[in-house]
Write an enzyme that holds these catalytic residues in place. Structure first.
Site, PDB file in Angstrom:
ATOM      1  N   ARG A  53      46.694   0.397  -1.503  1.00  0.00           N
ATOM      2  CA  ARG A  53      45.921   1.707  -1.425  1.00  0.00           C
ATOM      3  C   ARG A  53      46.940   2.811  -1.422  1.00  0.00           C
ATOM      4  NH1 ARG A  53      48.553   3.459   2.043  1.00  0.00           N
ATOM      5  NH2 ARG A  53      47.602   5.361   2.201  1.00  0.00           N
ATOM      6  N   GLY A  54      46.550   4.053  -1.621  1.00  0.00           N
ATOM      7  CA  GLY A  54      47.271   5.216  -1.837  1.00  0.00           C
ATOM      8  C   GLY A  54      47.225   5.543  -3.231  1.00  0.00           C
ATOM      9  N   ALA A  55      46.872   6.492  -3.838  1.00  0.00           N
ATOM     10  CA  ALA A  55      46.860   6.812  -5.096  1.00  0.00           C
ATOM     11  C   ALA A  55      47.755   6.319  -6.038  1.00  0.00           C
ATOM     12  CB  ALA A  55      46.621   8.436  -5.464  1.00  0.00           C
ATOM     13  N   ASP A 243      44.806  12.516  -3.833  1.00  0.00           N
ATOM     14  CA  ASP A 243      44.255  11.652  -4.653  1.00  0.00           C
ATOM     15  C   ASP A 243      43.838  11.950  -6.076  1.00  0.00           C
ATOM     16  OD1 ASP A 243      44.003  10.396  -2.082  1.00  0.00           O
ATOM     17  OD2 ASP A 243      43.512   8.680  -3.230  1.00  0.00           O
ATOM     18  N   ASN A 253      41.948  14.572  -0.938  1.00  0.00           N
ATOM     19  CA  ASN A 253      42.833  13.546  -0.069  1.00  0.00           C
ATOM     20  C   ASN A 253      42.035  12.884   0.874  1.00  0.00           C
ATOM     21  OD1 ASN A 253      45.616  12.567   0.362  1.00  0.00           O
ATOM     22  ND2 ASN A 253      45.410  13.630   2.348  1.00  0.00           N
ATOM     23  N   LYS A 254      42.664  12.257   1.814  1.00  0.00           N
ATOM     24  CA  LYS A 254      41.711  11.328   2.807  1.00  0.00           C
ATOM     25  C   LYS A 254      41.048  12.393   3.710  1.00  0.00           C
ATOM     26  CE  LYS A 254      41.666   7.930   3.375  1.00  0.00           C
ATOM     27  NZ  LYS A 254      40.523   7.118   2.939  1.00  0.00           N
TER      28      LYS A 254
END
Ligand code: MRU
Length: 365
Positions: A53-55, A243, A253-254
């Protein structure tokens, strides 16, 4: 620092066949477990279930996923190209928000299209080398982000961050946390407040874990403590990842990042977005067009398998939000610190983008 994701060839003779090795992030902080993947469907699942995970890390996994998809394909290069195109369409359905996924798939597809003249083994090795290059370039971009971002920090500063935009979210080093690592390497002491980041606790499970591993002072807080902490704890800046960044600087973003930006404005605290240019999406004029992933309700109604809400309660679970550009002090990318107006700065940074390690200062301080 442990590598989040890399390609492991089966032999030293060629880069294919091989497998993806990644840290299974669903197992952290309890277990540091490497996951080996050599099937396309397992790559899709790893992205969908946040094992990776994480762009930037999602983009790398997708590129390597295409290599996994084609490596056992017998047939002509044309056949292999078709398998690659189908695999790219499939992986594109895994998660919608991080543009790095689509950026990496497009880059691999465009190399595939230009390489139809190669023999199947040469074609596969070329595509595998490209996926490895995407990983290595990400590591270099993160280092540059760290160097630029570290100029914003002084010894003794305290930053607040959200989710995990650290080493685990990228090839290495991270984006939002990269300046902290650089400052730490230089002997400066930086303290990090980490939001726990409900519902999936990337801040608690991942950011708190990786900073502790690196010997960096980290203080974990619940998301709803941020305003109080900003008011009372002398926060120097908020650093978050991204993201997808639209042409005007609006940043997905989150979920919770937008709220932090509003709070930072209210407390006069600078709010920085740190991201590589692979996260820019200049095809979107603003953040309204950014697709926001909706996650399953059980991610809210349960915690580690325990039910924490009435059975059957209705939920909403947007995984991301969009911070309007007006609330962003600066965007730190591999080329420097971009300042408003972002439309021009992002365009300039993109047109000046050159791969691998060449650093250009755009609005650098
Ligand atoms: O749902 P996740 O954990 O993939 O969300 C990750 C984030 O929101 C990160 O901040 C973002 O991808 C940047 S990672 C360098």
């Amino acid at each position: 620092m442990q590598k989040t994701i890399y390609w492991q060839p089966d032999t030293s003779a060629a880069v294919t066949p091989g497998r993806i090795i990644l840290i299974d992030q669903t197992q952290l902080p309890g277990n540091l477990v490497p996951l080996e993947i050599r099937e396309l469907q397992a790559v899709w699942t790893a992205i969908r279930t946040l094992q990776v995970r994480g762009a930037p890390a999602i983009g790398i996994a997708a590129a390597m996923g295409l290599v996994v998809a084609i490596q056992d394909c017998s047939g002509t290069t044309r056949d292999v190209q078709q398998v690659l195109n189908r695999a790219a369409d499939y992986l594109a359905t895994s998660r919608p928000t991080a543009v790095n996924l689509f950026w990496a798939l497009a880059r691999m597809k465009s190399l595939s299209q230009a390489s139809g003249h190669l023999s199947p083994p040469d074609f596969k090795n070329l595509l595998a080398s490209e996926a490895i290059r995407i990983r290595d370039e990400d590591a270099q971009m993160c280092r540059s982000i760290g160097r630029h971002g570290a100029t914003l920090l002084s010894d003794g500063d305290t930053i607040l961050t959200h989710c995990n935009a650290g080493s685990l979210a990228t090839a290495e080093y991270g984006t939002a946390l990269a300046p902290v690592y650089v400052a730490h390497e230089e002997g400066r002491s930086i303290r990090v407040f980490a939001d726990e980041t409900r519902p999936l606790l990337q801040g608690a499970r991942l950011t708190a874990w990786e900073l502790s591993q690196a010997g960096i002072e980290v203080v974990l807080i619940c998301d709803n403590m941020a305003a109080h902490i900003m008011k009372t704890c002398n926060i120097s800046a908020v650093f978050i990842g991204a993201d997808r960044i639209a042409a005007n600087g609006d940043t997905a973003n989150k979920i919770g990042s937008y709220g932090l930006a509003v709070l930072a404005k209210a407390h006069n605290i600078p709010f920085y977005v740190l991201a590589p240019s692979s996260t820019f999406d200049l095809s979107l004029p603003d953040g309204d067009g950014i697709p926001i992933e909706e996650r399953p309700s059980d991610e809210i109604t349960t915690l580690k398998g325990n039910i924490v809400a009435p059975i059957g309660v209705r939920t909403r679970s947007p995984a991301f939000d969009v911070t309007p550009y007006q609330l962003i002090t600066g965007i730190v990318c591999e080329q420097g610190i971009l300042r408003p107006p972002f439309r021009q700065a992002l365009k300039a940074a993109t047109s000046m983008h050159v791969t691998t390690g060449q650093r250009l200062a755009v609005h650098a301080r």
